[in-house]
Design a protein around this motif. Structure first.
Motif, mmCIF file in Angstrom:
data_model
loop_
_atom_site.group_PDB
_atom_site.id
_atom_site.type_symbol
_atom_site.label_atom_id
_atom_site.label_comp_id
_atom_site.label_asym_id
_atom_site.label_seq_id
_atom_site.Cartn_x
_atom_site.Cartn_y
_atom_site.Cartn_z
ATOM 1 N N ARG A 19 11.701 52.378 -15.164
ATOM 2 C CA ARG A 19 12.507 51.906 -13.855
ATOM 3 C C ARG A 19 13.027 53.337 -13.230
ATOM 4 O O ARG A 19 12.895 53.723 -12.032
ATOM 5 C CB ARG A 19 13.382 50.801 -14.098
ATOM 6 C CG ARG A 19 12.887 49.399 -14.451
ATOM 7 C CD ARG A 19 13.962 48.461 -14.421
ATOM 8 N NE ARG A 19 14.911 48.630 -15.374
ATOM 9 C CZ ARG A 19 14.828 47.950 -16.491
ATOM 10 N NH1 ARG A 19 13.779 47.294 -17.022
ATOM 11 N NH2 ARG A 19 15.855 48.272 -17.367
ATOM 12 N N ASP A 20 13.504 54.004 -14.190
ATOM 13 C CA ASP A 20 14.570 55.072 -13.605
ATOM 14 C C ASP A 20 13.433 56.332 -12.982
ATOM 15 O O ASP A 20 13.870 56.922 -12.191
ATOM 16 C CB ASP A 20 15.260 55.672 -14.609
ATOM 17 C CG ASP A 20 16.635 54.673 -15.084
ATOM 18 O OD1 ASP A 20 16.822 53.896 -14.362
ATOM 19 O OD2 ASP A 20 17.087 54.760 -15.866
ATOM 20 N N SER A 65 10.597 55.860 -11.848
ATOM 21 C CA SER A 65 10.042 55.264 -10.538
ATOM 22 C C SER A 65 11.031 55.558 -9.527
ATOM 23 O O SER A 65 10.740 55.973 -8.249
ATOM 24 C CB SER A 65 9.544 54.102 -10.639
ATOM 25 O OG SER A 65 9.281 53.215 -9.485
ATOM 26 N N ALA A 66 12.498 55.207 -9.864
ATOM 27 C CA ALA A 66 13.576 55.256 -8.874
ATOM 28 C C ALA A 66 13.235 56.934 -8.175
ATOM 29 O O ALA A 66 13.748 57.001 -7.235
ATOM 30 C CB ALA A 66 14.701 55.044 -9.250
ATOM 31 N N GLU A 67 13.152 57.799 -9.239
ATOM 32 C CA GLU A 67 13.372 59.171 -8.869
ATOM 33 C C GLU A 67 12.094 59.717 -8.132
ATOM 34 O O GLU A 67 11.843 60.479 -7.373
ATOM 35 C CB GLU A 67 13.615 60.248 -10.038
ATOM 36 C CG GLU A 67 14.742 59.823 -10.556
ATOM 37 C CD GLU A 67 15.362 60.939 -11.320
ATOM 38 O OE1 GLU A 67 14.926 62.169 -11.601
ATOM 39 O OE2 GLU A 67 16.261 60.843 -12.047
ATOM 40 N N THR A 74 5.193 49.711 -8.488
ATOM 41 C CA THR A 74 5.881 50.811 -9.118
ATOM 42 C C THR A 74 7.358 50.275 -9.497
ATOM 43 O O THR A 74 7.893 49.412 -9.080
ATOM 44 C CB THR A 74 6.316 52.137 -8.223
ATOM 45 O OG1 THR A 74 6.635 53.318 -9.053
ATOM 46 C CG2 THR A 74 7.024 51.723 -7.016
ATOM 47 N N GLY A 75 7.783 50.952 -10.412
ATOM 48 C CA GLY A 75 9.118 50.674 -11.138
ATOM 49 C C GLY A 75 9.275 49.445 -11.933
ATOM 50 O O GLY A 75 10.312 48.658 -12.055
ATOM 51 N N THR A 76 8.089 49.125 -12.390
ATOM 52 C CA THR A 76 8.031 47.543 -13.264
ATOM 53 C C THR A 76 7.103 47.654 -14.268
ATOM 54 O O THR A 76 6.213 48.256 -14.476
ATOM 55 C CB THR A 76 7.728 46.547 -12.165
ATOM 56 O OG1 THR A 76 7.856 45.321 -12.811
ATOM 57 C CG2 THR A 76 6.060 46.804 -11.857
#
Ligand SMILES: NC(=O)c1ccc[n+]([C@@H]2O[C@H](COP(=O)([O-])OP(=O)(O)OC[C@H]3O[C@@H](n4cnc5c(N)ncnc54)[C@H](OP(=O)(O)O)[C@@H]3O)[C@@H](O)[C@H]2O)c1
Length: 263
Positions: A170-171, A173-175, A250-252
């Motif tokens: 998750r982190d 993807s956030a970036e 993304t992020g999952t």
């Protein structure tokens, strides 16, 4: 072909999941670079791929050794021009940490999966991202298990390690997603034919009184279709998630537990 001409590096490619993913990526047109700590096991995978008409270059790489990872990734860039997919399928032997209750577990055994899984995923993801961001394109992937999201006794630090990897997905993807790089995980249930599922059974065999067949039936009974997922089904999902068809993901972490774990 969903991955035609994509360049994919797979870490832990000599294992059940890494090998299946490498073969599936290659059969969809990717140029794959299978790596692992022992050349012999990744060469088996690369030879199979080449024999089937695909492209594979095996290399001995310890996915906890930052310098070795950097050297190898640079050699991939030198040969293929870029990296499109980074897949971390590293798995460590669990025999010593499974089957021991948390109150009896020593701190080294507890810390080992946390340090190994999260650190290896961080290193491989970070090095790939540094190459992908300038191209504003790429997919970073890994694999976890349902231990990340449900309480299971006598698994030591394995559950916390899987949860840490999912948080890192998750982190990252956030970036990275704002810079064009997707980050996705896969969370399969135990798959027959892999040494991981066997290692999960053996320490519990005596206490549970179950046979090997009964153990697999027990796991299967927790899924909605009352069967375990095959390596091929998991690898097919890995192909799709790595492909441009999954550009919205993304992020999952994709739940592949077939109902064993509710979302
Ligand atoms: N199999 C399942 O049913 C299942 C289900 C859910 C989640 N998972 C998780 O998915 C991951 C992979 O599982 P698997 O079944 O494919 O395990 P596996 O067959 O034991 O494969 C793990 C691979 O990781 C390699 N490895 C170990 N240390 C490494 C290092 N430092 N650097 C690079 N590679 C390293 C091993 O190399 P060697 O071959 O040289 O030993 C092996 O090829 C594990 O985290 C596992 O817990 C598995």
């Amino acid at each position: 072909m969903l991955l035609k001409d994509k360049v994919a590096v797979i870490y832990g490619a000599g294992g059940g999941i890494g090998g299946a993913v490498a073969r599936a990526f290659a059969s969809e047109g990717a140029r794959v670079f299978p790596t692992g700590p022992r050349l012999a096991s990744v060469e088996v995978v690369a030879k199979d791929i080449v024999a089937a008409g695909g492209s594979a270059d095996a290399a001995e790489v310890d996915a906890l050794d930052e310098e070795a990872l950097e050297r190898h990734l640079q050699s991939v860039i030198d040969r293929a021009g870029r990296v499109d997919i980074s897949f971390n399928a590293v798995g460590i032997p669990t025999a010593e940490m499974l089957g021991v209750s948390l109150i009896d577990l020593d701190v080294e055994q507890f810390s080992l999966p946390l340090a190994t899984y999260a650190t290896s995923y961080f290193l491989t993801a970070r090095l790939a991202a540094r190459r992908m961001v300038p191209n504003r394109s790429g997919v970073i992937m890994t694999v976890t298990s349902l231990h990340s999201r449900t309480g299971i006794p006598s698994v030591g630090g394995y559950g916390p390690a899987m949860a840490a990897k999912e948080a890192l997905t998750r982190d990252l993807s956030a970036e990275l997603a704002p810079q064009g790089v997707r980050v996705v995980g896969l969370r399969p249930q135990g798959m027959p034919g892999t040494r991981t599922i066997k290692e999960g059974f053996e320490p519990r065999a005596k206490a549970s009184g179950m046979t090997w067949e009964q153990w697999q039936e027990m796991l299967a009974s927790k899924t909605h279709p009352r069967r375990l997922m095959t390596l091929e089904e998991m690898a097919n999902m890995a192909v799709f998630m790595a492909s441009d068809k999954a550009s919205g993901m993304t992020g999952t972490t994709v739940n592949l537990t077939m109902g064993s774990l509710d979302d």
